[in-house]
Design an enzyme around this catalytic site. Structure first.
Site, PDB file in Angstrom:
ATOM      1  N   GLY A 114       0.827  -1.196   0.000  1.00  0.00           N
ATOM      2  CA  GLY A 114       0.000   0.000   0.000  1.00  0.00           C
ATOM      3  C   GLY A 114       0.864   1.249   0.000  1.00  0.00           C
ATOM      4  O   GLY A 114       2.060   1.211   0.322  1.00  0.00           O
ATOM      5  N   GLY A 148       0.279  -4.958   0.929  1.00  0.00           N
ATOM      6  CA  GLY A 148      -1.008  -4.899   0.262  1.00  0.00           C
ATOM      7  C   GLY A 148      -1.067  -5.698  -1.021  1.00  0.00           C
ATOM      8  O   GLY A 148      -2.126  -6.180  -1.422  1.00  0.00           O
ATOM      9  N   GLU A 198       6.581  -5.418   7.488  1.00  0.00           N
ATOM     10  CA  GLU A 198       5.937  -4.359   8.256  1.00  0.00           C
ATOM     11  C   GLU A 198       6.640  -4.030   9.576  1.00  0.00           C
ATOM     12  O   GLU A 198       6.596  -2.881  10.043  1.00  0.00           O
ATOM     13  CB  GLU A 198       4.474  -4.729   8.520  1.00  0.00           C
ATOM     14  N   ASP A 247      -0.156  -7.307   8.240  1.00  0.00           N
ATOM     15  CA  ASP A 247      -1.610  -7.144   8.179  1.00  0.00           C
ATOM     16  C   ASP A 247      -2.130  -7.746   6.874  1.00  0.00           C
ATOM     17  O   ASP A 247      -1.638  -8.758   6.418  1.00  0.00           O
ATOM     18  CB  ASP A 247      -1.989  -5.671   8.353  1.00  0.00           C
TER      19      ASP A 247
END
Length: 350
Positions: A109, A158, A181, A189
């Site tokens: 992302g 993402g 991350e 996530d």
């Protein structure tokens, strides 16, 4: 929690509400407040997510190659309602998602935009970005048709979210996966809670804690990829691989390829790639369909002229180069031909 079909920007409803497959978007909003319809302050350039149809196949291209196809909030908002529409469209049989360029499927992302929002430069983005990203990922997970991610190059964060939760994840030798991350003060996530825990043993913990990068073979072992296809399995890739060889056989193969119709090369490779499981009858039906499309084009007649009629051995192919033969042109040769399809009579031979 199923993410919905009411877009925050425009409040447009796509498809029936209340079904087991999709619900209203308010289900994805915090329960402490009513959904608030706000203008889209994070629009996307339509070219950043290219959407097209090729027969019964819907094709999504993440088109930010300079940013390694990183996903923005606007890109989520463009793709999400389209998945809703394709899910209920009987003319669409499968979805293919891929990344533009040769460096990445999707590097994650657009966390830089989230960072700037956290510095007070964009109201609401720190919540909207993650909520709508997760809603899109849940929709991919629930998608009722084959959802095929072509994973060539970097696939992180993402990018894993919009691919690993689909039914088919096809890795090439360029595939490079990581969940890095922890290096930016976050945690794995995009549904990594599930897919890392499903890796054999405690490999998922290793990947989540260290952010280490793995390639296609390890991804297949871990279940992160379901299939493997060499990226070199294109005519251009084959030519490049042959050019890197020094043996006589490679030079001879290159010479043969250079003489052939560029269109014939591309449709032949596609024909063999897609037909490994066909029986003889199905193969003949496919070949008949292809012949009827070939009869509508230039190269067959030019090839016969040059080799057998005038015998000048100098066909003028159209298109003249591999680069000029588009994917749409290749797809043309495999389009159904309706009532003209070859049918075999049933019954026993006397």
């Amino acid at each position: 929690m199923s993410c919905g079909v009411n877009e925050v920007a425009g409040a447009r409803v796509v498809g029936p509400l209340g079904s087991g497959y999709h619900r209203a978007a308010s289900a994805c909003l915090p329960r402490s407040r009513e959904p608030e319809i706000m203008p889209d302050s994070h629009p996307t350039d339509p070219d950043e997510v290219q959407l097209e149809r090729r027969g019964g196949l819907a094709v999504v291209t993440l088109n930010r190659p300079k940013a390694l196809n990183a996903l923005t909030l606007g890109m989520y908002r463009r793709l999400d309602p389209q998945l809703v529409a394709w899910a209920v469209d009987p003319a669409i049989h499968a979805v293919l998602i891929r990344g533009a360029g040769d460096r990445a499927f999707c590097a994650g992302g657009d966390v830089r935009a989230v960072y700037e929002a956290g510095q007070g430069k964009s109201d609401g983005l720190t919540a909207d970005f993650f909520r709508e990203e997760y809603c899109l990922i849940e929709r991919v997970y629930r998608f009722p048709k084959p959802y095929i991610a072509l994973l060539s190059g970097i696939t992180m964060g993402g990018g894993a979210g919009v691919s690993i939760h689909g039914s088919h994840r096809v890795a090439t030798e360029r595939f490079l996966f990581a969940m890095p991350e922890t290096a930016i003060g976050l945690f794995p996530d995009v549904g990594a809670t599930v897919f890392l825990n499903r890796c054999p043993g405690r490999i998922g913990r290793y990947l989540g804690l260290t952010g280490v990068r793995i390639k296609a073979a390890d991804a297949l072992y871990c279940g992160l990829a379901t299939h493997y296809i060499p990226a070199a399995d294109t005519i251009e890739g084959i030519v490049a691989a042959l050019a890197a060889e020094t043996g006589d056989w490679a030079r001879e193969a290159l010479a043969s390829l250079a003489k052939a119709s560029p269109t014939s090369l591309k449709i032949t490779l596609q024909q063999l790639r897609m037909s490994a499981r066909l029986d003889v009858a199905e193969a003949l039906q496919l070949e008949y369909r292809m012949t009827q499309h070939v009869m509508q084009r230039h190269d067959f007649f030019e090839g016969v002229r040059a080799m057998l009629v005038d015998k000048d051995q100098a066909p003028k192919w159209q298109p003249a180069t591999l680069a000029e033969v588009s994917e749409d042109e290749v797809a043309f040769y495999f389009q159904p031909i309706g009532e003209r399809e070859l049918q075999f009579t049933k019954g026993r031979i006397p």
